[in-house]
Design a protein around this motif. Structure first.
Motif, PDB file in Angstrom:
ATOM      1  N   ARG A 129      -5.658   0.476   8.950  1.00 49.45           N
ATOM      2  CA  ARG A 129      -5.488   0.037   7.567  1.00 49.45           C
ATOM      3  C   ARG A 129      -5.831  -1.453   7.443  1.00 49.45           C
ATOM      4  O   ARG A 129      -6.487  -1.869   6.480  1.00 49.45           O
ATOM      5  CB  ARG A 129      -4.056   0.302   7.094  1.00 49.45           C
ATOM      6  N   ASP A 180       0.815  -1.221   0.000  1.00 50.76           N
ATOM      7  CA  ASP A 180       0.000   0.000   0.000  1.00 50.76           C
ATOM      8  C   ASP A 180       0.845   1.267   0.000  1.00 50.76           C
ATOM      9  O   ASP A 180       0.493   2.271   0.628  1.00 50.76           O
ATOM     10  CB  ASP A 180      -0.993  -0.001   1.169  1.00 50.76           C
ATOM     11  N   LYS A 186      -0.196   5.026   0.275  1.00 50.92           N
ATOM     12  CA  LYS A 186      -1.419   5.317  -0.458  1.00 50.92           C
ATOM     13  C   LYS A 186      -2.524   5.706   0.524  1.00 50.92           C
ATOM     14  O   LYS A 186      -2.475   5.376   1.715  1.00 50.92           O
ATOM     15  CB  LYS A 186      -1.867   4.085  -1.241  1.00 50.92           C
ATOM     16  N   ASP A 187      -3.524   6.386   0.013  1.00 54.49           N
ATOM     17  CA  ASP A 187      -4.709   6.656   0.815  1.00 54.49           C
ATOM     18  C   ASP A 187      -5.355   5.310   1.148  1.00 54.49           C
ATOM     19  O   ASP A 187      -5.644   4.525   0.238  1.00 54.49           O
ATOM     20  CB  ASP A 187      -5.696   7.526   0.037  1.00 54.49           C
ATOM     21  N   TYR A 223      -8.566  -3.200   4.924  1.00 54.45           N
ATOM     22  CA  TYR A 223      -8.159  -4.167   3.911  1.00 54.45           C
ATOM     23  C   TYR A 223      -8.851  -5.512   4.099  1.00 54.45           C
ATOM     24  O   TYR A 223      -9.228  -6.167   3.125  1.00 54.45           O
ATOM     25  CB  TYR A 223      -6.638  -4.338   3.927  1.00 54.45           C
ATOM     26  N   GLU A 267     -11.634  -4.569  -5.585  1.00 58.20           N
ATOM     27  CA  GLU A 267     -11.754  -4.905  -7.004  1.00 58.20           C
ATOM     28  C   GLU A 267     -10.917  -6.143  -7.334  1.00 58.20           C
ATOM     29  O   GLU A 267     -11.335  -7.001  -8.122  1.00 58.20           O
ATOM     30  CB  GLU A 267     -11.309  -3.721  -7.858  1.00 58.20           C
ATOM     31  N   GLU A 300     -10.467   0.133  -1.703  1.00 58.71           N
ATOM     32  CA  GLU A 300     -11.367  -0.010  -2.845  1.00 58.71           C
ATOM     33  C   GLU A 300     -10.695  -0.812  -3.960  1.00 58.71           C
ATOM     34  O   GLU A 300     -11.331  -1.652  -4.614  1.00 58.71           O
ATOM     35  CB  GLU A 300     -11.793   1.368  -3.352  1.00 58.71           C
ATOM     36  N   TRP A 301      -9.401  -0.545  -4.182  1.00 51.34           N
ATOM     37  CA  TRP A 301      -8.665  -1.274  -5.216  1.00 51.34           C
ATOM     38  C   TRP A 301      -8.537  -2.747  -4.831  1.00 51.34           C
ATOM     39  O   TRP A 301      -8.721  -3.637  -5.668  1.00 51.34           O
ATOM     40  CB  TRP A 301      -7.291  -0.637  -5.387  1.00 51.34           C
ATOM     41  N   ARG A 358      -8.328   4.361   2.095  1.00 53.27           N
ATOM     42  CA  ARG A 358      -9.656   4.087   1.544  1.00 53.27           C
ATOM     43  C   ARG A 358      -9.572   3.750   0.056  1.00 53.27           C
ATOM     44  O   ARG A 358     -10.233   2.823  -0.419  1.00 53.27           O
ATOM     45  CB  ARG A 358     -10.580   5.291   1.765  1.00 53.27           C
ATOM     46  N   GLU A 359      -8.761   4.516  -0.668  1.00 54.93           N
ATOM     47  CA  GLU A 359      -8.602   4.231  -2.098  1.00 54.93           C
ATOM     48  C   GLU A 359      -7.956   2.863  -2.311  1.00 54.93           C
ATOM     49  O   GLU A 359      -8.348   2.112  -3.211  1.00 54.93           O
ATOM     50  CB  GLU A 359      -7.769   5.328  -2.755  1.00 54.93           C
ATOM     51  N   HIS A 360      -6.974   2.548  -1.467  1.00 56.37           N
ATOM     52  CA  HIS A 360      -6.314   1.254  -1.608  1.00 56.37           C
ATOM     53  C   HIS A 360      -7.272   0.116  -1.268  1.00 56.37           C
ATOM     54  O   HIS A 360      -7.269  -0.926  -1.932  1.00 56.37           O
ATOM     55  CB  HIS A 360      -5.076   1.184  -0.717  1.00 56.37           C
TER      56      HIS A 360
END
Length: 239
Positions: free
Chosen positions: A160, A111, A118-119, A164, A129, A125-126, A121-123
């Motif tokens: 974090r 991350d 990385k942010d 995750y 996916e 979300e990734w 929340r954005e990580h």
């Protein structure tokens, strides 16, 4: 039982002091050595593979990394998880497809980018996916870099980790976390917890890390670097 199911099973029901120990092969030959020694699974280190291919850590082209992982997987019968750093900028679907093509049963995803976190929340979300694309076909180990590239706040690492795990990560890896912090991390993290072990005799043994709360122990490029040091000694004797 498939290899990924077997690999996932190895992470659960571990007793304190008995973590899953995953040595890190950097090529097919080292993978065979570890498998023949009796380890039930392996986890490639990106830095060790990079060194074997002549690259600095973090500079291996994606195609070469996937090809190296595929050679390692073909060399052994045990499950192999692959460290694919930050995913090489690939879309989750393509990343998953390329991992599955190598035969790997899992992946390590970090991350941070170039030493910058990385942010979360954005990580997350990734990662979600990636999880959707993989389904149950890959075991996802989410690396947490707050100790390596952040301020080392255990609370931030736990936050974090929660994000995750909620996104579908099967395991989290707060790389660089001091051994003394592992009990605190264990108390705040759901699911399997990866800790970094050392091969130089410093720090707790794998069993000791297990007693502190680690579910599994990996060694990064430590084994590759120790092998390189041994070759230097041999070479010096031959010159």
């Amino acid at each position: 039982m498939s290899k990924v199911d077997d690999f996932r099973r190895l992470h659960h029901g571990r007793l304190p002091g008995d973590p899953l120990v995953l040595p890190g092969p950097w090529d097919a030959a080292s993978a065979r050595v570890f498998a023949e020694a009796g380890f039930p699974a392996l986890a490639t280190p990106s830095a060790g593979v990079a060194a074997s291919l002549g690259y600095a850590d973090g500079r291996t082209p994606a195609g070469e990394m996937f090809a190296a992982v595929a050679r390692i997987v073909r060399a052994v019968d045990v499950p192999v998880s692959a460290d694919v750093e930050g995913g090489y900028g690939l879309a989750p679907q393509e990343l998953v497809e390329r991992l599955l093509e190598t035969g790997a049963v899992g992946c390590n995803l970090e991350d941070s980018v170039d030493g910058v976190l990385k942010d979360p929340r954005e990580h997350a979300e990734w990662l979600a996916e990636v999880r959707r694309a993989a389904g149950d076909r890959l075991f996802v180990n989410a690396r947490i870099d707050t100790f390596a590239h952040g301020d080392g706040d255990p609370g931030q690492a736990i936050e974090r980790a929660a994000a995750y795990v909620a996104a579908g990560a099967d395991c989290v890896y707060p790389i660089g976390a001091p051994a003394a912090v592992l009990p605190l991390l264990r108390s705040g993290i759901l699911g399997p917890l990866n800790a970094g072990g050392r091969v130089d005799g410093e720090g707790p043994s794998p069993a000791g890390l297990g007693e502190l709360g680690a579910t599994r122990v990996t060694f990064g490029p430590g084994l590759q670097r120790r092998a390189t040091a041994a070759l230097r000694e041999i070479s010096a004797e031959l010159v």
